[in-house]
Design a protein around this motif. Structure first.
Motif, short mmCIF file in Angstrom:
data_model
loop_
_atom_site.label_atom_id
_atom_site.label_comp_id
_atom_site.label_asym_id
_atom_site.label_seq_id
_atom_site.Cartn_x
_atom_site.Cartn_y
_atom_site.Cartn_z
N TYR A 126 0.83 -1.18 0.00
CA TYR A 126 0.00 0.00 0.00
C TYR A 126 0.88 1.26 0.00
O TYR A 126 2.03 1.22 0.45
CB TYR A 126 -0.90 0.03 1.24
N TYR A 154 1.12 4.79 1.80
CA TYR A 154 0.63 5.49 2.98
C TYR A 154 1.18 6.92 2.98
O TYR A 154 2.33 7.14 2.61
CB TYR A 154 1.10 4.80 4.26
N PRO A 177 3.81 11.74 14.24
CA PRO A 177 3.22 11.70 12.90
C PRO A 177 1.72 11.40 12.95
O PRO A 177 1.26 10.63 13.79
CB PRO A 177 3.99 10.58 12.22
N HIS A 196 -4.35 6.23 2.89
CA HIS A 196 -3.57 5.21 2.22
C HIS A 196 -4.41 4.59 1.11
O HIS A 196 -5.64 4.71 1.10
CB HIS A 196 -3.06 4.15 3.19
N TYR A 220 1.62 10.20 5.71
CA TYR A 220 1.56 10.74 7.06
C TYR A 220 2.09 12.16 7.02
O TYR A 220 2.79 12.55 6.09
CB TYR A 220 2.43 9.92 8.03
N TYR A 227 6.73 -0.98 4.54
CA TYR A 227 6.07 -0.85 5.82
C TYR A 227 7.05 -0.43 6.91
O TYR A 227 8.08 -1.04 7.10
CB TYR A 227 5.42 -2.17 6.19
N PHE A 228 6.74 0.62 7.57
CA PHE A 228 7.47 1.17 8.69
C PHE A 228 8.72 1.94 8.31
O PHE A 228 9.38 2.46 9.19
CB PHE A 228 7.89 0.08 9.69
N TYR A 285 5.15 12.60 4.75
CA TYR A 285 5.87 11.38 4.44
C TYR A 285 5.00 10.45 3.59
O TYR A 285 3.85 10.18 3.93
CB TYR A 285 6.24 10.62 5.72
N TYR A 294 -1.55 10.02 10.74
CA TYR A 294 -2.00 9.30 9.57
C TYR A 294 -2.91 10.19 8.72
O TYR A 294 -3.77 10.90 9.25
CB TYR A 294 -2.75 8.04 9.99
N PHE A 341 10.43 5.09 6.87
CA PHE A 341 10.16 6.49 6.54
C PHE A 341 11.37 7.10 5.86
O PHE A 341 12.50 6.95 6.32
CB PHE A 341 9.86 7.28 7.81
#
Lengths: 105, 116
Positions: free
Chosen positions: A32, A34, A44, A49, A36, A92-93, A87, A46, A95
């Motif tokens: 996905y 995303y 941060p 997404h 932020y 995933y996770f 961002y 959300y 940045f």
């Protein structure tokens, strides 16, 4: 490895649409996109997404290209409070450095 | 969305000491994460904390320096041990919330640590 590239900074006039681009040319089929944002000294937040369809919520719209190699976050009517670092992440996770958006009066 | 609180919000500590940061979530979550944000930098994942198992650390982070506890589905702690000025950062707790067929990630307000 952030897997995304974004402009370092952008300016936008208050009341105008802010269009923040993101390149993610190595995105996998099940990853996905995303978005932020981080307002100075806060955690941060959300935003939105999506996988392949365009998405819209009360904060923003997300436009993903058909090949999924890039996307654009749209803030339709930017306000001074939208000044933040934005961002875009797909891994995933992880940045990257993000885009510092300055909304100018 | 999950509401996350962290304690303390900020602290100033002397080198060589340790600080434990608490993260509380208002709902049960499977996965909790700890990030570090050094001054002027982006976020870096330290570790993933699952309830009932040891935390999984990212490259460059070790358990002796950043021990993590996860006693239940709403709480976690991160300890920054034997601190040095290089540990001065914002430490952020995050949770993963599965909704609508995909995950959303939410962050706490952060703990601003200054080591002198």
């Amino acid at each position: 490895d952030a897997k995304t590239t974004q402009p370092t900074s952008m300016d936008c006039a208050e009341g105008r649409a802010a269009n923040l681009p993101c390149n993610h040319s190595t995105i996998s089929g099940n990853e996905y996109v995303y978005w932020y944002r981080q307002i100075h000294s806060q955690g941060p937040q959300y935003i939105i997404h999506g996988l392949k369809n365009n998405e819209t919520n009360e904060m923003a719209s997300l436009i993903i290209t058909e090949d999924r190699k890039s996307s654009t976050l749209i803030l339709p009517h930017a306000t001074l409070r939208d000044t933040a670092v934005y961002y875009c992440i797909v891994s995933y996770f992880v940045f990257g450095p993000g885009t510092r958006l300055s909304v100018l009066p | 969305s999950a509401v996350i609180s962290q304690k303390p919000s900020r602290d100033i500590c002397q080198r060589g000491t340790s600080l434990t940061i608490q993260c509380q979530v208002d709902s049960q979550v499977t996965m909790m994460f700890w990030y570090r944000q050094q001054p002027g930098q982006s976020l870096t994942l330290i570790a993933t904390a699952n309830q009932g198992s040891e935390a999984t650390y990212e490259s460059g982070f070790v358990i002796d320096k950043f021990p993590i506890s996860r006693p239940n589905l709403t709480f976690s702690t991160l300890t920054v041990s034997n601190m040095s000025p290089e540990d001065s950062s914002i430490y952020l707790c995050s949770v993963e919330d599965f909704r609508g067929g995909s995950y959303e990630q939410y962050f706490g307000p952060g703990t601003r640590l200054t080591v002198t």
